[in-house]
Design a protein around this motif. Structure first.
Motif, PDB file in Angstrom:
ATOM      1  N   ALA A 190       0.848  -1.193   0.000  1.00  0.00           N
ATOM      2  CA  ALA A 190       0.000   0.000   0.000  1.00  0.00           C
ATOM      3  C   ALA A 190       0.887   1.248   0.000  1.00  0.00           C
ATOM      4  O   ALA A 190       1.571   1.512   0.997  1.00  0.00           O
ATOM      5  CB  ALA A 190      -0.912   0.005   1.215  1.00  0.00           C
ATOM      6  N   PRO A 191       0.912   2.017  -1.090  1.00  0.00           N
ATOM      7  CA  PRO A 191       1.811   3.176  -1.170  1.00  0.00           C
ATOM      8  C   PRO A 191       1.650   4.150  -0.013  1.00  0.00           C
ATOM      9  O   PRO A 191       2.644   4.627   0.538  1.00  0.00           O
ATOM     10  CB  PRO A 191       1.427   3.828  -2.503  1.00  0.00           C
ATOM     11  CG  PRO A 191       0.897   2.699  -3.323  1.00  0.00           C
ATOM     12  CD  PRO A 191       0.175   1.809  -2.353  1.00  0.00           C
ATOM     13  N   GLU A 192       0.395   4.465   0.366  1.00  0.00           N
ATOM     14  CA  GLU A 192       0.201   5.457   1.428  1.00  0.00           C
ATOM     15  C   GLU A 192       0.725   4.954   2.770  1.00  0.00           C
ATOM     16  O   GLU A 192       1.338   5.700   3.549  1.00  0.00           O
ATOM     17  CB  GLU A 192      -1.275   5.862   1.529  1.00  0.00           C
ATOM     18  CG  GLU A 192      -2.213   4.834   2.137  1.00  0.00           C
ATOM     19  CD  GLU A 192      -2.614   3.720   1.190  1.00  0.00           C
ATOM     20  OE1 GLU A 192      -3.399   2.866   1.624  1.00  0.00           O
ATOM     21  OE2 GLU A 192      -2.158   3.718   0.023  1.00  0.00           O
ATOM     22  N   LYS A 193       0.534   3.653   3.049  1.00  0.00           N
ATOM     23  CA  LYS A 193       1.017   3.088   4.313  1.00  0.00           C
ATOM     24  C   LYS A 193       2.535   2.984   4.318  1.00  0.00           C
ATOM     25  O   LYS A 193       3.178   3.178   5.363  1.00  0.00           O
ATOM     26  CB  LYS A 193       0.373   1.733   4.565  1.00  0.00           C
ATOM     27  CG  LYS A 193      -1.124   1.785   4.811  1.00  0.00           C
ATOM     28  CD  LYS A 193      -1.692   0.400   5.091  1.00  0.00           C
ATOM     29  CE  LYS A 193      -3.192   0.454   5.336  1.00  0.00           C
ATOM     30  NZ  LYS A 193      -3.751  -0.903   5.610  1.00  0.00           N
ATOM     31  N   CYS A 194       3.113   2.674   3.158  1.00  0.00           N
ATOM     32  CA  CYS A 194       4.565   2.619   3.064  1.00  0.00           C
ATOM     33  C   CYS A 194       5.178   4.009   3.250  1.00  0.00           C
ATOM     34  O   CYS A 194       6.210   4.157   3.924  1.00  0.00           O
ATOM     35  CB  CYS A 194       4.980   2.019   1.724  1.00  0.00           C
ATOM     36  SG  CYS A 194       4.602   0.258   1.535  1.00  0.00           S
ATOM     37  N   LEU A 195       4.559   5.030   2.672  1.00  0.00           N
ATOM     38  CA  LEU A 195       5.043   6.399   2.882  1.00  0.00           C
ATOM     39  C   LEU A 195       4.969   6.792   4.348  1.00  0.00           C
ATOM     40  O   LEU A 195       5.893   7.417   4.886  1.00  0.00           O
ATOM     41  CB  LEU A 195       4.221   7.374   2.031  1.00  0.00           C
ATOM     42  CG  LEU A 195       4.608   7.479   0.560  1.00  0.00           C
ATOM     43  CD1 LEU A 195       3.541   8.221  -0.227  1.00  0.00           C
ATOM     44  CD2 LEU A 195       5.966   8.154   0.387  1.00  0.00           C
ATOM     45  N   ALA A 196       3.885   6.421   5.005  1.00  0.00           N
ATOM     46  CA  ALA A 196       3.754   6.728   6.431  1.00  0.00           C
ATOM     47  C   ALA A 196       4.832   6.015   7.239  1.00  0.00           C
ATOM     48  O   ALA A 196       5.441   6.605   8.150  1.00  0.00           O
ATOM     49  CB  ALA A 196       2.363   6.339   6.926  1.00  0.00           C
ATOM     50  N   ALA A 197       5.087   4.739   6.921  1.00  0.00           N
ATOM     51  CA  ALA A 197       6.108   3.980   7.640  1.00  0.00           C
ATOM     52  C   ALA A 197       7.491   4.579   7.421  1.00  0.00           C
ATOM     53  O   ALA A 197       8.348   4.545   8.314  1.00  0.00           O
ATOM     54  CB  ALA A 197       6.082   2.521   7.198  1.00  0.00           C
ATOM     55  N   GLU A 198       7.713   5.131   6.240  1.00  0.00           N
ATOM     56  CA  GLU A 198       9.012   5.713   5.912  1.00  0.00           C
ATOM     57  C   GLU A 198       9.216   7.079   6.551  1.00  0.00           C
ATOM     58  O   GLU A 198      10.312   7.414   7.002  1.00  0.00           O
ATOM     59  CB  GLU A 198       9.142   5.841   4.389  1.00  0.00           C
ATOM     60  CG  GLU A 198      10.440   6.467   3.908  1.00  0.00           C
ATOM     61  CD  GLU A 198      11.664   5.608   4.219  1.00  0.00           C
ATOM     62  OE1 GLU A 198      12.748   6.185   4.410  1.00  0.00           O
ATOM     63  OE2 GLU A 198      11.538   4.370   4.272  1.00  0.00           O
ATOM     64  N   LEU A 199       8.161   7.874   6.630  1.00  0.00           N
ATOM     65  CA  LEU A 199       8.314   9.289   6.985  1.00  0.00           C
ATOM     66  C   LEU A 199       7.896   9.652   8.403  1.00  0.00           C
ATOM     67  O   LEU A 199       8.315  10.694   8.917  1.00  0.00           O
ATOM     68  CB  LEU A 199       7.488  10.143   6.000  1.00  0.00           C
ATOM     69  CG  LEU A 199       7.994  10.181   4.561  1.00  0.00           C
ATOM     70  CD1 LEU A 199       6.956  10.839   3.658  1.00  0.00           C
ATOM     71  CD2 LEU A 199       9.324  10.918   4.475  1.00  0.00           C
ATOM     72  N   VAL A 200       7.045   8.834   9.036  1.00  0.00           N
ATOM     73  CA  VAL A 200       6.435   9.237  10.302  1.00  0.00           C
ATOM     74  C   VAL A 200       6.582   8.124  11.338  1.00  0.00           C
ATOM     75  O   VAL A 200       6.349   6.954  11.033  1.00  0.00           O
ATOM     76  CB  VAL A 200       4.936   9.559  10.102  1.00  0.00           C
ATOM     77  CG1 VAL A 200       4.295   9.995  11.413  1.00  0.00           C
ATOM     78  CG2 VAL A 200       4.752  10.629   9.026  1.00  0.00           C
ATOM     79  N   ASP A 201       6.950   8.494  12.563  1.00  0.00           N
ATOM     80  CA  ASP A 201       6.974   7.532  13.666  1.00  0.00           C
ATOM     81  C   ASP A 201       5.553   7.287  14.163  1.00  0.00           C
ATOM     82  O   ASP A 201       4.706   8.190  14.130  1.00  0.00           O
ATOM     83  CB  ASP A 201       7.829   8.052  14.820  1.00  0.00           C
ATOM     84  CG  ASP A 201       9.303   8.148  14.443  1.00  0.00           C
ATOM     85  OD1 ASP A 201       9.730   7.383  13.545  1.00  0.00           O
ATOM     86  OD2 ASP A 201      10.017   8.981  15.035  1.00  0.00           O
ATOM     87  N   ASP A 202       5.303   6.076  14.646  1.00  0.00           N
ATOM     88  CA  ASP A 202       3.941   5.692  15.027  1.00  0.00           C
ATOM     89  C   ASP A 202       3.341   6.601  16.096  1.00  0.00           C
ATOM     90  O   ASP A 202       2.118   6.803  16.124  1.00  0.00           O
ATOM     91  CB  ASP A 202       3.927   4.246  15.547  1.00  0.00           C
ATOM     92  CG  ASP A 202       4.145   3.237  14.434  1.00  0.00           C
ATOM     93  OD1 ASP A 202       3.985   3.604  13.251  1.00  0.00           O
ATOM     94  OD2 ASP A 202       4.494   2.075  14.740  1.00  0.00           O
ATOM     95  N   ASP A 203       4.167   7.137  16.991  1.00  0.00           N
ATOM     96  CA  ASP A 203       3.634   7.924  18.103  1.00  0.00           C
ATOM     97  C   ASP A 203       3.586   9.422  17.815  1.00  0.00           C
ATOM     98  O   ASP A 203       3.194  10.212  18.674  1.00  0.00           O
ATOM     99  CB  ASP A 203       4.444   7.671  19.376  1.00  0.00           C
ATOM    100  CG  ASP A 203       5.920   8.040  19.220  1.00  0.00           C
ATOM    101  OD1 ASP A 203       6.354   8.288  18.074  1.00  0.00           O
ATOM    102  OD2 ASP A 203       6.636   8.064  20.243  1.00  0.00           O
ATOM    103  N   GLU A 204       3.965   9.835  16.606  1.00  0.00           N
ATOM    104  CA  GLU A 204       3.925  11.260  16.280  1.00  0.00           C
ATOM    105  C   GLU A 204       2.501  11.703  15.960  1.00  0.00           C
ATOM    106  O   GLU A 204       1.768  10.990  15.266  1.00  0.00           O
ATOM    107  CB  GLU A 204       4.813  11.559  15.070  1.00  0.00           C
ATOM    108  CG  GLU A 204       6.287  11.478  15.332  1.00  0.00           C
ATOM    109  CD  GLU A 204       7.097  12.000  14.140  1.00  0.00           C
ATOM    110  OE1 GLU A 204       7.625  13.122  14.234  1.00  0.00           O
ATOM    111  OE2 GLU A 204       7.184  11.293  13.131  1.00  0.00           O
ATOM    112  N   PRO A 205       2.093  12.888  16.419  1.00  0.00           N
ATOM    113  CA  PRO A 205       0.749  13.397  16.108  1.00  0.00           C
ATOM    114  C   PRO A 205       0.700  13.991  14.703  1.00  0.00           C
ATOM    115  O   PRO A 205       0.523  15.201  14.512  1.00  0.00           O
ATOM    116  CB  PRO A 205       0.519  14.462  17.185  1.00  0.00           C
ATOM    117  CG  PRO A 205       1.897  14.993  17.465  1.00  0.00           C
ATOM    118  CD  PRO A 205       2.831  13.810  17.321  1.00  0.00           C
ATOM    119  N   ILE A 206       0.888  13.125  13.719  1.00  0.00           N
ATOM    120  CA  ILE A 206       0.951  13.555  12.323  1.00  0.00           C
ATOM    121  C   ILE A 206      -0.040  12.735  11.508  1.00  0.00           C
ATOM    122  O   ILE A 206      -0.123  11.518  11.651  1.00  0.00           O
ATOM    123  CB  ILE A 206       2.367  13.383  11.745  1.00  0.00           C
ATOM    124  CG1 ILE A 206       3.362  14.269  12.495  1.00  0.00           C
ATOM    125  CG2 ILE A 206       2.387  13.703  10.252  1.00  0.00           C
ATOM    126  CD1 ILE A 206       4.796  14.118  12.015  1.00  0.00           C
TER     127      ILE A 206
END
Length: 214
Positions: A99-115
């Motif tokens: 899933a491109p959007e989930k892969c981008l999130a995994a690459e760019l954002v930490d799970d606990d960040e309010p982003i």
């Protein structure tokens, strides 16, 4: 996070999109929501990424990755070279495809960040209109995308003035109901949609992502 931290986090995210190989090609980066409104602190950082599709693809890499990891679509929906370098960051949709959007999130954002990341193949302004049109047709106001955004980076060019204006909280933005009204929503509907989005945001914790295809 306070305003300076929020803008610095946006700068760091744009730096990575600009310099590193992403799961998919990224064409635009926008900020919207609290940080564009000049709020301080910024409760959640809303970021919009416009992605391009992978042209041609690599069916051999897709078969190899599927055989080793059980994930389909690597080499076609996300870059094979990125997945090979970061197999731990590959995320899938319910059907087992990368899933491109989930892969981008995994690459760019930490799970606990309010982003919160919004990812779509269409530009921000086009998707704002498409999402509003669909939401009004179905009374699905939770699908509305806040139109009050600012473009930070497009096709390799960073808008330094946009970052300065975010840092100075000098962007003039209407209320959300007013912004939705400018796009054609009736006054009562615009207020109701704004209330729905406010409640939805209050329930969010940590990082979140949504992907669209137009």
């Amino acid at each position: 996070m306070d305003r300076d931290q929020a803008v610095a986090r946006l700068e760091a995210l744009v730096d990575r999109v600009e310099r590193e190989t992403m799961p998919v090609p990224v064409r635009e980066v926008w900020a919207f929501g609290d940080v564009a409104l000049g709020l301080d602190p910024v409760d959640r950082l809303d970021v919009y990424l416009t992605k391009d599709v992978i042209m041609g693809g690599d069916t051999e890499a897709a078969a190899d990755f599927a055989a080793e990891y059980g994930v389909k679509g690597v080499g076609t929906s996300v870059r094979a070279e990125w997945a090979a370098a970061h197999p731990d960051r590959v995320r899938t949709s319910d059907n087992g495809y990368a899933a491109p959007e989930k892969c981008l999130a995994a690459e760019l954002v930490d799970d606990d960040e309010p982003i919160h990341l919004e990812v779509c193949n269409a530009g921000f302004e086009d998707n704002v209109r498409q999402r509003l049109k669909g939401a009004l047709a179905r009374d699905a106001y939770e699908e509305v995308l806040d139109p009050r955004g600012v473009c930070l980076w497009v096709d390799g060019t960073r808008d330094e003035e946009a970052f300065d204006r975010l840092r100075d909280a000098s962007l003039a933005m209407p209320t959300l109901p007013a912004a939705l009204g400018m796009l054609g929503a009736d006054e009562d509907v615009a207020r109701e949609a704004a209330d729905v989005l406010k409640r939805q945001r209050a329930e969010q914790e940590g990082a979140s992502v949504r992907g669209d295809m137009i």
